[in-house]
Design a protein around this motif. Structure first.
Motif, PDB file in Angstrom:
ATOM      1  N   ASN A 164       0.868  -1.183   0.000  1.00  0.00           N
ATOM      2  CA  ASN A 164       0.000   0.000   0.000  1.00  0.00           C
ATOM      3  C   ASN A 164       0.896   1.221   0.000  1.00  0.00           C
ATOM      4  O   ASN A 164       1.626   1.453   0.965  1.00  0.00           O
ATOM      5  CB  ASN A 164      -0.847   0.064   1.280  1.00  0.00           C
ATOM      6  N   SER A 180      -1.322  -1.038  -4.282  1.00  0.00           N
ATOM      7  CA  SER A 180      -2.472  -0.301  -3.762  1.00  0.00           C
ATOM      8  C   SER A 180      -2.021   1.107  -3.406  1.00  0.00           C
ATOM      9  O   SER A 180      -0.880   1.308  -2.969  1.00  0.00           O
ATOM     10  CB  SER A 180      -2.984  -1.050  -2.521  1.00  0.00           C
ATOM     11  N   TRP A 197      -5.430  -1.633  -6.546  1.00  0.00           N
ATOM     12  CA  TRP A 197      -6.401  -1.041  -5.623  1.00  0.00           C
ATOM     13  C   TRP A 197      -6.140   0.449  -5.462  1.00  0.00           C
ATOM     14  O   TRP A 197      -4.986   0.874  -5.405  1.00  0.00           O
ATOM     15  CB  TRP A 197      -6.282  -1.661  -4.226  1.00  0.00           C
TER      16      TRP A 197
END
Ligand code: SF4
Length: 282
Positions: A60, A87, A109
């Protein structure tokens, strides 16, 4: 047997942001990496660090605002090329119909942060200047059009815990929705605690109003209390050091020291307990 491996990491690649959210818990971090070779070596280390406890599959990219990092697109491309699920957690202000297709080539994402149903309340929280919710809705449509998976992140504060977000969440139609009890991190967001912190009861009030929402595919929302958030994430600082938030402030460790004793930073039971592992393939 249940897999008890940490497979995802949040890399705060920068603390810089174009917004000034009062509750932001990432206001002062170490120096960001501005050299591609150095960034590559951090990603490679994440790829190669396989132990009984660690096997990173998903990165992320978070901030600050990750789009403000000068190497952001290169970092995304490198992570994608290395086979990570990628992400981004962003305020969404830099995403538009001109760049979404390019972003979508390397991104599985996108998490958009939205804390209120009201543009005005977001502005009061200093998340944007009065158009944040409207823009987030437009961006969620762009994300869906590109086949990128959408997450919505909501920080619940004193100003918003009584809201009903059903309509907005259904309109944005995310694959995942996470709502967090505003977290005080000493040395980061001390100034807003009096105004915005909520009690467990107030957070439960928000949870009870929203726990029956079902997202795409029947997925349930995830609610994280302050206790759930502490010590349950593997967090990397801009320079590639591991950050622990367990004590309520940030402490940093060299990555190799973390590898030798991961449970001193991340409570794997808590990581799994907050739904840290899910099917994140695009
Ligand atoms: S948009 Fe995110 S990083 Fe930027 S100030 Fe707000 S909470 Fe912090």
């Amino acid at each position: 047997m249940k897999d008890r491996t940490i497979k995802s990491i949040n890399w705060h690649i920068t603390a810089k942001c174009n917004y000034k959210c009062k509750f932001c818990y990432v206001q002062r971090l170490d120096t960001e990496i501005l050299d591609l070779n150095e960034a590559f070596s951090v990603l490679n280390k994440l790829k190669d660090s396989k132990t009984d406890d660690i096997n990173i599959e998903k990165i992320n990219f978070v901030g600050g605002e990750p789009f403000l990092h000068p190497l952001f697109y290169e970092l995304l491309k490198m992570a994608h090329a290395l086979g990570f699920t990628t992400s981004i957690v962003t305020n969404g202000s830099f995403i538009n119909d001109r760049n979404i297709a390019e972003i979508g080539k390397y991104t599985d994402w996108i998490g958009i942060s939205v804390d209120s149903i009201s543009n005005l309340k977001e502005a009061e929280l200093a998340r944007g200047k009065g158009k944040h919710v409207s823009h987030a809705i437009e961006v969620s449509d762009l994300i869906h059009e590109q086949g990128i998976k959408l997450k919505v992140n909501t920080t619940v504060t004193k100003m918003t815990y009584r809201e009903n977000m059903h309509q907005l969440i259904h309109r944005m139609n995310p694959h995942r929705w996470k709502a967090f009890q505003m977290l005080h991190i000493k040395g980061q967001n001390d100034n807003c605690v009096k105004e915005l912190a909520i009690t467990d009861e107030e957070f439960n009030d928000f949870i009870n109003r929203h726990k029956h929402i079902r997202l795409t595919g029947g997925t349930k929302p995830v609610f994280e209390s302050n206790e759930d958030m502490k010590g349950s994430y593997l967090i990397l600082s801009p320079s590639g050091k591991v950050i622990s938030n367990s004590s309520g402030s940030y402490q940093t460790f060299e990555f190799d020291d973390f590898l030798n004793n991961p449970e001193s930073v991340v409570d794997i039971g808590k990581y799994l307990g907050r739904d840290g592992l899910y099917d994140w393939k695009k």
